[in-house]
Design an enzyme around this catalytic site. Structure first.
Site, PDB file in Angstrom:
ATOM      1  N   VAL A 153       0.838  -1.211   0.000  1.00 13.17           N
ATOM      2  CA  VAL A 153       0.000   0.000   0.000  1.00 13.17           C
ATOM      3  C   VAL A 153       0.869   1.255   0.000  1.00 13.17           C
ATOM      4  O   VAL A 153       0.623   2.200  -0.770  1.00 13.17           O
ATOM      5  CB  VAL A 153      -0.979  -0.009   1.201  1.00 13.17           C
ATOM      6  CG1 VAL A 153      -1.736   1.315   1.296  1.00 13.17           C
ATOM      7  CG2 VAL A 153      -1.963  -1.170   1.079  1.00 13.17           C
ATOM      8  N   ARG A 207      11.583  -0.402   7.246  1.00 11.30           N
ATOM      9  CA  ARG A 207      12.349  -1.203   8.221  1.00 11.30           C
ATOM     10  C   ARG A 207      13.618  -1.754   7.577  1.00 11.30           C
ATOM     11  O   ARG A 207      14.662  -1.782   8.188  1.00 11.30           O
ATOM     12  CB  ARG A 207      11.494  -2.374   8.716  1.00 11.30           C
ATOM     13  CG  ARG A 207      10.355  -1.950   9.618  1.00 11.30           C
ATOM     14  CD  ARG A 207       9.654  -3.179  10.211  1.00 11.30           C
ATOM     15  NE  ARG A 207       8.480  -2.778  10.994  1.00 11.30           N
ATOM     16  CZ  ARG A 207       7.239  -2.875  10.587  1.00 11.30           C
ATOM     17  NH1 ARG A 207       6.953  -3.363   9.401  1.00 11.30           N
ATOM     18  NH2 ARG A 207       6.234  -2.494  11.347  1.00 11.30           N
ATOM     19  N   VAL A 260     -11.678   0.435   6.244  1.00  9.41           N
ATOM     20  CA  VAL A 260     -12.818  -0.464   5.991  1.00  9.41           C
ATOM     21  C   VAL A 260     -13.407  -0.085   4.633  1.00  9.41           C
ATOM     22  O   VAL A 260     -13.588   1.100   4.355  1.00  9.41           O
ATOM     23  CB  VAL A 260     -13.927  -0.296   7.064  1.00  9.41           C
ATOM     24  CG1 VAL A 260     -14.991  -1.369   6.904  1.00  9.41           C
ATOM     25  CG2 VAL A 260     -13.349  -0.328   8.471  1.00  9.41           C
ATOM     26  N   GLY A 288      -2.489  -8.800  -4.715  1.00  7.86           N
ATOM     27  CA  GLY A 288      -2.209  -7.801  -3.678  1.00  7.86           C
ATOM     28  C   GLY A 288      -3.401  -7.544  -2.763  1.00  7.86           C
ATOM     29  O   GLY A 288      -3.450  -6.525  -2.086  1.00  7.86           O
ATOM     30  N   LYS A 348     -12.147  -4.969  11.364  1.00  8.55           N
ATOM     31  CA  LYS A 348     -12.928  -3.946  10.656  1.00  8.55           C
ATOM     32  C   LYS A 348     -14.290  -3.765  11.320  1.00  8.55           C
ATOM     33  O   LYS A 348     -14.805  -2.645  11.423  1.00  8.55           O
ATOM     34  CB  LYS A 348     -13.068  -4.327   9.186  1.00  8.55           C
ATOM     35  CG  LYS A 348     -11.755  -4.183   8.424  1.00  8.55           C
ATOM     36  CD  LYS A 348     -11.848  -4.791   7.044  1.00  8.55           C
ATOM     37  CE  LYS A 348     -10.571  -4.589   6.248  1.00  8.55           C
ATOM     38  NZ  LYS A 348     -10.482  -5.466   5.068  1.00  8.55           N
TER      39      LYS A 348
END
Ligand code: HSE
Length: 431
Positions: free
Chosen positions: A33, A59, A145, A200, A218
């Site tokens: 994302v 990271r 959501v 994805g 959610k």
């Protein structure tokens, strides 16, 4: 005198005259994302604004990513990312830490935050919302959501429209994709999951999708938003889609419905009741028509009846577009205090009374009426019975039953297992 045409021309002239505003983003996370946010930030154009990624927190700089990281100002230090004095922090790290600490740090500095992180909101939503309210700093999470359907923000601004008493929905694109693929192409579960991962849609750890954890988180976000109820995900009854067989999907279709990954909750009586899991959805219900990676939500409102939203619920670009719209909205809102709903924390969550779609498996079901007759005798209202079919070397039959409690249906199925040697699998049914 001003005509409509002249007003429009004046407006055009004003927008041409004002230079686009640069919106500087600190992007926390550069996975699927985050990479899509960076790519779309670069390519999307609008007369009023341009996006610039001021820093991108990662990271592992050496990791292969969907975007070329050498084109971005990478950092491994969260504090340094905030020190770039961004207009907005976009948190797409996923998980709880360091996401929580960094979001709190940004809000403490009055930097608006946009997050797509439902795990963070489900676990620490109360704390984050309180921090945002304390500093009058926007904290937007439209992409958490129904990622491609902007509905949460609309409801936040409309207290009467958002007086909702119950909801049901499909909020996990991966599970819906898997069940739809299994039904349409007779694909196996594993192949369908692989396809979802390659597109994805799936979480990095796909068990969160298929076991119902993602949908439960959610649902917690939705319960806080629409019911003002703060409930821990662990309190919500959930079942994964992994136990659904292709022949269940075939039978559901022959009954005129479909099996969908459902979340449902109602709280009219004060105590919430909720479930997450695969459910038979009758064809009369709009969720029966939502397939593939599509998500949808049906809201029962106090003043406007049932309202329904649907659209794509997963995918990097879909999510990135919603995240960047939230960025624009966060800048527009600035220090406007949010409309807050009083929130109460609950320590238990009931399971609702629903109908049931029950698979019966036995070596011999040749007396096709016997098991359904036993269920009827035990007070389970049998509505439909399928023919007996031979699958995987055993006989299978399905029963669609009317509403009754979990305890009731499970007690009746225990009797059936003991007396008729049937193995049973009940899933909920909604209409
Ligand atoms: N894994 C999630 C889904 C992504 O499949 O719906 C969007 O939250």
């Amino acid at each position: 005198m001003s005509t409509v045409a002249s007003l429009v021309r004046e407006e055009d002239a004003a927008s041409v005259a004002a230079p686009p505003r640069d919106i500087r983003i600190a992007l926390l996370g550069l996975g699927q994302v985050g990479s899509a946010v960076a790519a779309l930030a670069r390519t999307s154009t609008h007369a009023s604004h341009r996006f610039a990624v001021a820093s991108a927190l990662v990271r592992s700089p050496e990791r292969v990513r969907p975007i070329d990281p050498s084109t971005l100002p990478l950092t491994m230090d969260g504090a340094a990312a905030l020190d770039t004095r961004p207009d907005v922090v976009v948190e797409v790290l996923g998980g709880l830490e360091p996401a929580r600490t960094l979001v709190l740090a940004a809000l403490a500095r009055r930097i608006p935050v946009v997050t797509a992180n439902k795990s963070l909101l489900a676990a620490h939503g109360d704390e984050l919302i309180a921090a945002a309210a304390r500093t009058s700093t926007p904290l937007l999470h439209e992409a958490a959501v129904l990622a491609g359907v902007p509905f949460l923000g609309t409801f936040s601004r409309r207290p009467l429209a958002s007086d909702v008493t119950a909801l049901s929905g499909i909020v996990n694109g991966t599970s819906n994709f898997i069940l739809s693929r299994m039904a349409a192409d007779r694909a196996g579960f594993r192949q369908a999951l692989l396809d979802a991962q390659q597109a994805g849609y799936a979480e990095p750890e796909p068990s969160k999708d298929v076991d119902g954890d993602d949908a439960t988180e959610k649902l917690c976000v939705l319960l806080r938003h629409f019911a003002g109820i703060s409930v821990a995900p662990a309190l919500i009854d959930r079942t994964g889609v992994g136990g659904v067989e292709p022949c269940d999907l075939e039978c559901a279709s022959s009954f005129g419905g479909a099996i969908r990954p459902i979340v449902a909750a109602e709280w009219e009586s004060g105590t919430p009741s909720a479930f997450v899991g695969p459910a038979f959805v009758a064809s009369s219900h709009p969720l029966s028509r939502i397939d593939g990676v599509q998500n949808a939500i049906s809201l029962r409102t106090r003043w406007s009846g049932d309202v329904f939203f649907s659209g794509p619920g997963a995918g990097p670009t879909v999510t990135a577009a919603t995240v960047l719209d939230d960025v624009v909205e966060a800048v527009r809102l600035g220090g406007t205090p949010p409309l807050l709903r009083a929130t109460r924390t609950v320590t238990s969550c009931d399971v609702p009374v629903t109908g049931w779609f029950i698979r019966l498996v036995a070596d011999d079901l040749s007396d096709a009426q016997r098991a359904p007759a036993t269920l009827t005798r035990l007070g389970v209202r049998v509505r439909r019975v399928s023919p007996v079919v031979e699958r995987y070397g055993q006989q299978r039959q399905w029963v669609l039953a009317g509403p009754c409690t979990d305890a009731h249906v499970r007690a009746a199925l225990d009797v059936l297992e003991t007396t008729a040697g049937c193995r049973t699998r009940p899933i909920r049914a909604i209409e």
